[in-house]
Design a protein around this motif. Structure first.
Motif, short mmCIF file in Angstrom:
data_model
loop_
_atom_site.label_atom_id
_atom_site.label_comp_id
_atom_site.label_asym_id
_atom_site.label_seq_id
_atom_site.Cartn_x
_atom_site.Cartn_y
_atom_site.Cartn_z
N UNK A 183 0.78 -1.11 0.02
CA UNK A 183 -0.11 -0.05 -0.02
C UNK A 183 0.92 1.17 0.01
N UNK A 184 2.04 1.05 -0.39
CA UNK A 184 3.19 2.28 -0.40
C UNK A 184 2.51 3.15 -1.39
N UNK A 185 2.77 4.39 -1.27
CA UNK A 185 2.56 5.56 -2.31
C UNK A 185 3.47 5.19 -3.45
N UNK A 186 3.22 5.74 -4.85
CA UNK A 186 3.81 5.47 -6.01
C UNK A 186 5.36 5.80 -5.74
N UNK A 187 5.69 7.01 -5.01
CA UNK A 187 7.01 7.72 -4.81
C UNK A 187 7.93 6.42 -4.23
N UNK A 188 7.28 5.41 -3.24
CA UNK A 188 7.99 4.65 -2.67
C UNK A 188 8.16 3.30 -3.18
N UNK A 189 7.45 3.18 -4.46
CA UNK A 189 7.48 1.76 -4.95
C UNK A 189 8.66 1.59 -6.16
N UNK A 190 9.78 1.45 -5.36
CA UNK A 190 11.22 1.40 -5.90
C UNK A 190 12.10 0.45 -5.00
N UNK A 191 13.00 -0.03 -5.68
CA UNK A 191 13.78 -1.08 -4.93
C UNK A 191 14.79 -0.02 -3.80
N UNK A 192 14.81 -0.83 -2.91
CA UNK A 192 15.37 -0.04 -1.59
C UNK A 192 16.78 -0.84 -1.51
N UNK A 193 17.73 -0.45 -0.70
CA UNK A 193 18.99 -0.81 -0.46
C UNK A 193 19.07 -2.36 0.18
N UNK A 194 18.12 -2.62 0.84
CA UNK A 194 18.09 -4.00 1.69
C UNK A 194 17.69 -4.95 0.37
N UNK A 195 16.76 -4.36 -0.54
CA UNK A 195 16.24 -5.54 -1.56
C UNK A 195 17.26 -5.78 -2.49
N UNK A 196 18.49 -5.11 -2.56
CA UNK A 196 19.60 -5.67 -3.39
C UNK A 196 20.42 -6.77 -2.83
N UNK A 197 20.17 -6.91 -1.27
CA UNK A 197 21.24 -7.63 -0.52
C UNK A 197 20.52 -9.10 -0.07
N UNK A 198 19.43 -9.58 -0.39
CA UNK A 198 18.75 -10.45 0.16
C UNK A 198 19.44 -11.87 0.06
N UNK A 199 20.32 -12.06 -0.73
CA UNK A 199 21.17 -13.28 -0.90
C UNK A 199 21.98 -13.36 0.11
N UNK A 200 22.56 -12.19 0.83
CA UNK A 200 23.34 -12.49 1.84
C UNK A 200 23.24 -12.70 3.06
N UNK A 201 22.11 -13.67 3.31
CA UNK A 201 21.85 -14.09 4.75
C UNK A 201 21.32 -12.79 5.56
#
Length: 261
Positions: A183-201
């Protein structure tokens, strides 16, 4: 009956916030702590986590939302005796001299105390360190570009860790999101820092509080109140699109002693 009551086990003490994080995070090697900037209590919590995690010769590295250009000064400070001259040298760069409505809360005496806590642990023989991972101040106004760059820096630092070492990452709570809420507004529907690192435990923790204030830059930067909540326990999540793995609730947050306001 009286004898039975007397021999009954006393109730277990309430688990503090650091203990909650450590229990839920388990063996996670990259623990991302999403904070409200500019509080007194969060740096204290992080110092407590580093102290606990670094017991028994365990290796721990703390990553702070500071520009990479601060890392030379941070390394020099860790090698110092922590006296006034060393502390003044640490905060000599332009990063520490932001004032008025440009002050986003990352620069505080509480953060300096956190860095000092790492230096003190290292002086005691603990295998700990601290480094920044942010882009240079003012180098990018695009949040998604900045988050991608911060993730790249963290990945490089994580890959350089000693074998089995754990990294604690302190960052703003949006950067810490695994994914933006549906339910985030459109300006927040983007990749975040953590989303790039999910493979690192990666284990993402949202640092909340039951009451208090934090510092935010909403035209202008100022102290803002938190929504007051009833006492609650930590809330873990395992949903596929969860924004965080864990929500914890400190009793209260207060605005720290911000530098050069």
């Amino acid at each position: 009956m009286a004898m039975g009551a007397a021999n009954a086990a006393a109730p277990a003490p309430a688990e503090d916030t650091a203990a909650q994080i450590m229990r839920h995070a388990g063996n996670g090697r990259m623990i991302v702590l999403g904070e409200y900037h500019g509080t007194a209590e969060t740096p204290q919590l992080v110092a407590d986590l580093v102290e606990r995690y670094s017991r028994d010769n365990a290796s721990v590295r703390l990553a702070l939302e500071l520009p990479m250009s601060e890392n030379v000064a941070l390394a020099r400070y860790l090698r110092s005796n922590g006296d006034l001259d060393a502390r003044q040298a640490l905060r000599r760069s332009p990063f520490w001299f932001v004032q008025d409505d440009q002050h986003d809360g990352r620069r505080s005496r509480d953060m300096l105390d956190l860095i000092e806590a790492i230096r003190s642990l290292r002086a005691q023989g603990r295998d700990v360190g601290v480094a920044g991972y942010d882009v240079e101040t003012g180098s990018s106004t695009d949040n998604e570009v900045r988050d991608a760059a911060m993730a790249t820096h963290l990945r490089q630092q994580f890959n350089a860790l000693p074998h089995g070492a754990r990294m604690l990452v302190l960052t703003g709570n949006v950067h810490a999101m695994r994914a933006p809420p549906a339910d985030a507004p459109p300006e927040m529907q983007q990749r975040t820092m953590a989303s790039y690192l999910l493979d690192l435990s990666l284990y993402s923790v949202r640092l909340e509080a039951l009451r208090g204030h934090f510092w935010a830059c909403l035209q202008p930067c100022r102290a803002l109140p938190l929504i007051e909540r009833a006492p609650r326990v930590a809330e873990a999540s395992s949903g596929e699109n969860r924004p965080y793995d864990l929500w914890v609730f400190l009793p209260e947050l207060s605005v720290g002693t911000l530098t050069d306001l």
